[in-house]
Design a protein around this motif. Structure first.
Motif, PDB file in Angstrom:
ATOM      1  N   ARG A  29       1.005  -1.183   0.152  1.00  0.00           N
ATOM      2  CA  ARG A  29       0.234   0.260  -0.158  1.00  0.00           C
ATOM      3  C   ARG A  29       0.722   1.039   0.480  1.00  0.00           C
ATOM      4  O   ARG A  29       1.993   1.213   0.494  1.00  0.00           O
ATOM      5  N   LEU A  30       0.075   2.300  -0.790  1.00  0.00           N
ATOM      6  CA  LEU A  30       0.895   3.262  -0.237  1.00  0.00           C
ATOM      7  C   LEU A  30       1.448   3.884   1.162  1.00  0.00           C
ATOM      8  O   LEU A  30       0.381   3.943   1.877  1.00  0.00           O
ATOM      9  N   ARG A  31       2.920   5.058   1.457  1.00  0.00           N
ATOM     10  CA  ARG A  31       2.732   5.313   2.342  1.00  0.00           C
ATOM     11  C   ARG A  31       2.944   6.231   2.137  1.00  0.00           C
ATOM     12  O   ARG A  31       2.863   7.459   1.253  1.00  0.00           O
ATOM     13  N   PRO A  32       2.203   7.487   3.268  1.00  0.00           N
ATOM     14  CA  PRO A  32       2.343   8.626   3.553  1.00  0.00           C
ATOM     15  C   PRO A  32       3.270   9.407   3.525  1.00  0.00           C
ATOM     16  O   PRO A  32       4.237  10.040   4.685  1.00  0.00           O
ATOM     17  N   LEU A  33       4.578   9.527   2.094  1.00  0.00           N
ATOM     18  CA  LEU A  33       5.893  10.024   2.446  1.00  0.00           C
ATOM     19  C   LEU A  33       6.091  11.512   1.419  1.00  0.00           C
ATOM     20  O   LEU A  33       4.743  11.361   0.866  1.00  0.00           O
ATOM     21  N   ALA A  59      10.407   0.949  -2.458  1.00  0.00           N
ATOM     22  CA  ALA A  59      10.172   0.876  -0.988  1.00  0.00           C
ATOM     23  C   ALA A  59       8.702   1.807  -0.720  1.00  0.00           C
ATOM     24  O   ALA A  59       8.563   1.139   0.071  1.00  0.00           O
ATOM     25  N   ALA A  60       9.045   2.912  -1.190  1.00  0.00           N
ATOM     26  CA  ALA A  60       7.614   3.594  -0.931  1.00  0.00           C
ATOM     27  C   ALA A  60       6.562   3.322  -0.681  1.00  0.00           C
ATOM     28  O   ALA A  60       5.844   3.165  -0.262  1.00  0.00           O
ATOM     29  N   VAL A  61       6.405   2.999  -2.627  1.00  0.00           N
ATOM     30  CA  VAL A  61       5.390   2.433  -3.144  1.00  0.00           C
ATOM     31  C   VAL A  61       5.196   1.213  -4.517  1.00  0.00           C
ATOM     32  O   VAL A  61       6.376   1.514  -4.982  1.00  0.00           O
ATOM     33  N   SER A  62       4.025   0.436  -4.462  1.00  0.00           N
ATOM     34  CA  SER A  62       3.743  -0.163  -5.491  1.00  0.00           C
ATOM     35  C   SER A  62       3.109  -0.668  -5.636  1.00  0.00           C
ATOM     36  O   SER A  62       2.349  -1.396  -5.093  1.00  0.00           O
ATOM     37  N   PRO A 121      -0.293   5.608 -15.654  1.00  0.00           N
ATOM     38  CA  PRO A 121      -1.470   6.087 -15.149  1.00  0.00           C
ATOM     39  C   PRO A 121      -1.429   6.997 -14.418  1.00  0.00           C
ATOM     40  O   PRO A 121      -2.286   7.970 -14.209  1.00  0.00           O
ATOM     41  N   GLY A 122      -0.298   7.348 -14.318  1.00  0.00           N
ATOM     42  CA  GLY A 122       0.087   8.821 -13.164  1.00  0.00           C
ATOM     43  C   GLY A 122       1.759   8.107 -12.221  1.00  0.00           C
ATOM     44  O   GLY A 122       1.599   7.112 -11.377  1.00  0.00           O
ATOM     45  N   THR A 123       2.756   8.990 -11.874  1.00  0.00           N
ATOM     46  CA  THR A 123       3.216   9.210 -11.837  1.00  0.00           C
ATOM     47  C   THR A 123       4.185  10.824 -11.156  1.00  0.00           C
ATOM     48  O   THR A 123       3.297  11.401 -11.613  1.00  0.00           O
ATOM     49  N   SER A 124       4.876  10.850  -9.648  1.00  0.00           N
ATOM     50  CA  SER A 124       5.331  12.067  -8.985  1.00  0.00           C
ATOM     51  C   SER A 124       6.500  11.849 -10.117  1.00  0.00           C
ATOM     52  O   SER A 124       7.613  13.532 -10.480  1.00  0.00           O
ATOM     53  N   GLN A 125       7.532  11.202 -11.191  1.00  0.00           N
ATOM     54  CA  GLN A 125       7.897  11.521 -11.643  1.00  0.00           C
ATOM     55  C   GLN A 125       8.273  11.660 -13.172  1.00  0.00           C
ATOM     56  O   GLN A 125       8.775  12.026 -14.096  1.00  0.00           O
ATOM     57  N   GLY A 126       7.798  12.920 -13.585  1.00  0.00           N
ATOM     58  CA  GLY A 126       7.270  13.531 -14.187  1.00  0.00           C
ATOM     59  C   GLY A 126       8.141  14.020 -15.131  1.00  0.00           C
ATOM     60  O   GLY A 126       8.929  13.958 -16.005  1.00  0.00           O
ATOM     61  N   PRO A 127       8.807  14.763 -13.951  1.00  0.00           N
ATOM     62  CA  PRO A 127      10.181  15.736 -14.518  1.00  0.00           C
ATOM     63  C   PRO A 127      11.491  14.776 -15.045  1.00  0.00           C
ATOM     64  O   PRO A 127      12.211  15.592 -15.810  1.00  0.00           O
TER      65      PRO A 127
END
Length: 414
Positions: A9-13, A69-72, A131-137
């Motif tokens: 599960r996602l963790r709130p990092l 480690a943070a999300v899968s 689908p969506g990622t924080s790594q677009g840059p």
């Protein structure tokens, strides 16, 4: 809901806050395993058509957030793979051609994300899907620099929202704010408070963008930042409720949503709520109790359980090619991204290339979002001119049922 396909599960990092805020709005709300499976079993399915794709395969890259480690979230990939199986064997492929899905797993950090982007370039894919990622840059400059169109269901980073070579299919944060304002107006609210995790400047974005949107619906908006990792947000929540709003919402990660809504529950137990999917996560609903969630308004971009033909097709494809996935889980995002590309490129004649896909995305109008409850997208920059990559203004709202799922959905932002 913990589907059998969800392994972590996602963790709130803090570094994930933007992905959690914007990326999650495209996911249907999650109930527990048993109730979600029961809903899926009673929901109708249909026989899949017999229209196999032929010819040379079109390589399409797929960014899979997996193994970190943070999300899968492997179910996003599994949903995409189910959609590809359907397109190749039943649905006529992309413009008649079969799809070869080139999957690259990245761990939501720049090194692995950039490696995936370079792999897509080396593989000469015709498009890259996410689908969506924080790594677009890390991904977008490499991909679009090679002339490859980038299609994301949920744009997060500024480069994903403003680049002419990016198609961000869902309405994202602007659409979420519009949906919340619509719900507030429909519920007869005159004052509304948005609590927002203060990571990545999200609270400031909501304040700047949200106030004129809510004003257009005749609702006064107050935005209250909540510091990331705050152990007890009760003082912040109490101050935010001092103006006696008629309703509240929260944007941020599930753990902070839990603590904020618990404080709201203690301070103003009858307060009406408008909840994005992150705040309808299994962990949040369990902590609050379904009685404190049911009957409020939920926001989503996925219609997983209705009898609309596209929703029936979605369930039928999962039943055939990914029976381990729940229709109300994260697999819907991978499915929608692949199927939306197929819908937008249906008019291509001749060879399917990066150039023809780019042109098809720019010119296709009012394409129906698969399992989108009537949401459509048009990627010509007109939805939100200040964020020209965003292709739609529309989201879905509905009353939350006794399983924590928005039902009887209506389209907002039309």
């Amino acid at each position: 809901m913990t589907t059998r396909g969800r392994v972590r599960r996602l963790r709130p990092l803090a570094g994930m806050s933007a992905l959690l805020v914007v990326g999650a709005v495209g996911v249907a709300a999650c109930a527990d395993d048993e109730s979600a499976d029961a809903d899926a079993q009673v929901a109708s399915t249909s026989v899949l058509p017999d229209n196999p794709a032929t010819g040379a395969a079109v390589k399409v890259g797929f960014v899979s957030t997996e193994g970190g480690a943070a999300v899968s979230l492997p179910e996003m990939r599994q949903g995409a793979e189910a959609a590809v199986e359907y397109l190749n064997k039943n649905g006529g492929g992309i413009a008649g051609k079969p799809v070869e899905l080139v999957v690259c797993k990245q761990q939501e950090e720049p090194t692995s994300a950039a490696a995936c982007a370079n792999q897509f370039v080396e593989q000469k894919v015709a498009a890259v899907l996410s689908p969506g990622t924080s790594q677009g840059p890390a991904i977008v400059p490499i991909v679009v620099g090679a002339g490859i169109p980038y299609v994301t269901l949920n744009g997060v980073a500024p480069i994903e929202l403003t680049s002419p070579e990016v198609a961000a299919l869902s309405a994202g944060l602007p659409g979420t704010l519009t949906a919340a304002a619509t719900a507030a107006q429909q519920e007869g609210m005159s004052k509304f408070t948005f609590f927002a995790s203060d990571g990545g400047g999200i609270a400031a974005m909501i304040d700047q963008m949200g106030k004129p949107i809510f004003q257009g619906f005749g609702v006064e908006l107050d935005v209250v930042p909540v510091a990331l990792g705050v152990p007890d947000p009760t003082p912040v929540v109490t101050a935010g409720l001092a103006g006696n709003p008629d309703g509240v919402s929260f944007i941020g990660d599930a753990a902070t949503c839990t603590s904020v809504l618990k404080a709201v529950q203690t301070t103003a137990p009858t307060m009406k709520k408008v909840l994005i999917p992150t705040c309808l996560d299994e962990s949040v609903v369990k902590a609050l109790g379904i009685g404190n969630v049911e009957g409020n308004i939920g926001i989503t971009a996925t219609d997983a359980l209705s009898d609309r033909p596209d929703s029936v097709l979605f369930r039928s494809i999962l039943a055939q090619y990914a029976p381990e996935l729940s229709p109300t889980g994260y697999g819907s995002t991978g499915y929608q991204t692949v199927m939306a590309l197929a819908g937008a490129t249906a008019g291509i004649t001749g060879e399917v290339t990066a150039a023809s896909i780019r042109e098809a995305l720019r010119t296709a109008e009012n394409v129906e979002m698969p399992a989108g409850g009537g949401i459509t997208f048009t990627c010509n920059g007109s939805a939100f001119p200040m964020m020209p990559s965003i292709c739609s203004k529309q989201m879905l709202i509905g009353k939350i049922d006794d399983k924590g799922i928005p039902v009887d959905l209506t389209v907002t932002g039309t």
